[in-house]
Enzyme design. Structure first.
Site, PDB file in Angstrom:
ATOM      1  N   LYS A 112      -8.547  18.023  -8.402  1.00 37.47           N
ATOM      2  CA  LYS A 112      -8.891  16.877  -7.558  1.00 37.47           C
ATOM      3  C   LYS A 112      -7.692  15.934  -7.365  1.00 37.47           C
ATOM      4  O   LYS A 112      -7.615  15.224  -6.370  1.00 37.47           O
ATOM      5  CB  LYS A 112     -10.060  16.093  -8.156  1.00 37.47           C
ATOM      6  CG  LYS A 112     -11.313  16.923  -8.456  1.00 37.47           C
ATOM      7  CD  LYS A 112     -12.279  16.920  -7.333  1.00 37.47           C
ATOM      8  CE  LYS A 112     -13.614  17.627  -7.566  1.00 37.47           C
ATOM      9  NZ  LYS A 112     -13.650  18.872  -8.298  1.00 37.47           N
TER      10      LYS A 112
HETATM   11  C1  LIG Z   1     -14.329  20.029  -8.088  1.00 36.63           C
HETATM   12  C2  LIG Z   1     -13.948  21.215  -8.874  1.00 36.63           C
HETATM   13  C3  LIG Z   1     -14.209  22.532  -8.421  1.00 36.63           C
HETATM   14  C4  LIG Z   1     -14.980  22.829  -7.142  1.00 36.63           C
HETATM   15  O1  LIG Z   1     -14.292  22.485  -5.980  1.00 36.63           O
HETATM   16  P1  LIG Z   1     -15.091  22.313  -4.599  1.00 36.63           P
HETATM   17  O2  LIG Z   1     -14.094  21.829  -3.637  1.00 36.63           O
HETATM   18  O3  LIG Z   1     -16.179  21.316  -4.879  1.00 36.63           O
HETATM   19  O4  LIG Z   1     -15.646  23.653  -4.256  1.00 36.63           O
HETATM   20  C5  LIG Z   1     -13.776  23.599  -9.195  1.00 36.63           C
HETATM   21  N1  LIG Z   1     -13.146  23.388 -10.364  1.00 36.63           N
HETATM   22  C6  LIG Z   1     -12.884  22.153 -10.849  1.00 36.63           C
HETATM   23  C7  LIG Z   1     -12.206  22.006 -12.157  1.00 36.63           C
HETATM   24  C8  LIG Z   1     -13.262  21.030 -10.111  1.00 36.63           C
HETATM   25  O5  LIG Z   1     -13.017  19.799 -10.601  1.00 36.63           O
END
Ligand SMILES: *Cc1c(COP(=O)(O)O)cnc(C)c1O
Length: 463
Positions: A112
């Site tokens: 993120k």
């Molecule tokens: C948010 C997240 C995901 C999923 O990503 P999306 O864009 O919601 O599909 C996968 N792994 C981690 C560690 C995340 O924080």
């Protein structure tokens, strides 16, 4: 570049307005009116360039003339200087033709950060120009809150309130939020579940008087700037492996479908991608959508990959809109029906269009744990449970065309107990994050009552 709503009942807006709004007023999601294009020569030219330069080129294609290129380049340089790896998103080989793209070298050790670091700078820049201040309210089941706090802390024109369910996130995840001493950050331990937190955020956004009083904004994964920022590492990874001469495939651990949709975006911009495997945990609504043509919500089961414990993948609406030839009436009908009955039967032509690029694989808990062990034994790499879901999915689908990049979305040390349980090895926090345990925590505790929390947000924003 103009942005239109997937539901067709909102006027088109520019990049800045699309980013600040998040959701379109008709309940749809913004998508660019047309996909910007890169020529093969332009894509080839990304090879060997610093990450922030590619980021500025890709994001700049979406910002158009609304952000001056030199300003955007500087923002990207600053954003990715917060990462503790000079490649920003390095590739690590795990098999002859398989690689991990490590997206977790940012300040909160989760993918993120890649989008949030640039989003925070975009917000600050745009709000300063408009002489506005905004309050970001987010609910987090773990990673979003930490990434948002790390990105927005100390910014001049934005305050951030992060709500998390008390006792239901890992200590490392909590400390990434609660150790920020900056006065523009407030963290709240809500005495309830993540769903309670999300419901409270939703109510706060529906409260027009609060919205206006504190200029409320969200930074969830439907924000188009996040998608644009996530398309960048598809380009950098693919060119490092020989694109555009070679075609590359991706395997993506998915929850809200933002990360995987960014791959679709890169492909529409001209990057030759053979296949995107959408890997889910046992919350496998997306895997079923791509395998059976039926997008049907179930109840959420907690797993060891909690960031993917989602049964309504917000960004799927964007792909659906594309797959029905951008028909907003059909998209609005389908997602209104989904909100009501929890099912969309994907029309055959749209399903075929999705299958041209996507496959879906759902992975259970045991298979996830086994992928952690197998990867450690075979390569010496310790992966986190989210990454392990994607590695397991790759093992399941077998050969894909060209080299495969598995998106590695979190550092193993964010989930030390589960990783240690699977592998017998306790992952260590990288240098820099290691003193997290020594920093003082600062947060408030509140009951899961919308009125109490709304009053708290208002008081904090107005202080
Ligand atoms: C948010 C997240 C995901 C999923 O990503 P999306 O864009 O919601 O599909 C996968 N792994 C981690 C560690 C995340 O924080």
């Amino acid at each position: 570049m103009r942005y239109v709503s997937t539901r067709g009942q909102a006027p088109s807006v520019g990049f800045v307005d699309a980013v600040l709004a998040g959701l379109a007023p008709d309940g749809g999601l913004y998508v660019p009116e047309a996909w910007p294009q890169f020529s093969r020569a332009q894509i080839a030219g990304f090879a060997g360039r610093p990450y922030h330069e590619v980021a500025a080129a890709v994001i700049g294609a979406f910002a158009g003339d609304e952000i001056a290129p030199a300003v955007l380049l500087e923002m990207c340089e600053e954003a990715y200087a917060t990462f503790n790896h000079p490649a920003v998103v390095p590739l690590v080989q795990i098999a002859p033709d398989a690689f991990l793209a490590e997206l977790f070298h940012g300040p909160s050790l989760a993918f993120k950060d890649v989008a949030m670091q640039i989003l925070a700078r975009l917000y600050d820049h745009v709000l300063a120009a408009q002489k506005r201040t905004q309050t970001i309210l987010c609910a987090t089941s773990g990673d979003t809150g930490g990434a948002a706090v790390e990105a927005f802390r100390g910014r001049k024109n934005v305050k951030v309130v992060a709500l998390f369910p008390e006792g239901r996130i890992s200590e490392v995840q909590r400390r990434f939020m609660t150790t920020a001493a900056d006065p523009n950050v407030a963290c709240v331990a809500v005495q309830g579940t993540f769903d309670d937190c999300q419901a409270i955020v939703k109510q706060a956004f529906q409260d027009q008087s609060l919205r206006q009083a504190v200029d409320l904004s969200g930074v969830n994964s439907i924000n188009f700037a996040r998608i644009a920022a996530q398309a960048v590492y598809y380009f950098t990874s693919a060119v490092a492996l020989g694109a555009p001469e070679r075609t590359v495939s991706f395997c993506v651990p998915s929850g809200n479908f933002g990360d995987a949709f960014a791959g679709y975006v890169a492909s529409r911009m001209g990057l030759p991608i053979a296949r995107i495997v959408v890997a889910t945990n046992s919350n496998d609504i997306l895997a079923h959508a791509f395998e059976d043509g039926r997008y049907a919500r179930g109840s959420v089961t907690p797993t060891i990959s909690p960031a993917m414990d989602i049964q309504s993948a917000s960004n799927f609406e964007r792909l659906y809109f594309e797959a029905v030839h951008r028909d907003p009436v059909e998209t609005a009908r389908a997602f209104a029906a989904f909100a009501e009955v929890g099912v969309i039967d994907i029309p055959p032509q749209a399903f075929a269009a999705m299958r041209a690029l996507f496959r879906g694989v759902g992975i259970g808990e045991d298979e996830t744990l086994r992928a952690i062990v197998a990867t450690l034994n075979e390569t010496g790499e310790l992966i986190d449970p989210h990454t392990a879901v994607a590695v397991a999915a790759l093992r399941r689908v077998g050969d894909l065309e060209g080299p495969v990049v598995v998106l590695s979305t979190a550092h193993a040390a964010k989930f030390p107990e589960d990783v240690a349980r699977a592998s017998g090895v306790t992952p260590e926090l990288p240098r820099g994050a290691a003193n997290l345990a020594a920093l003082a925590e600062r947060f408030d505790r509140l009951p899961a009552e919308p009125e109490t929390i709304k009053a708290y947000v208002r008081a904090f924003a107005e202080a």
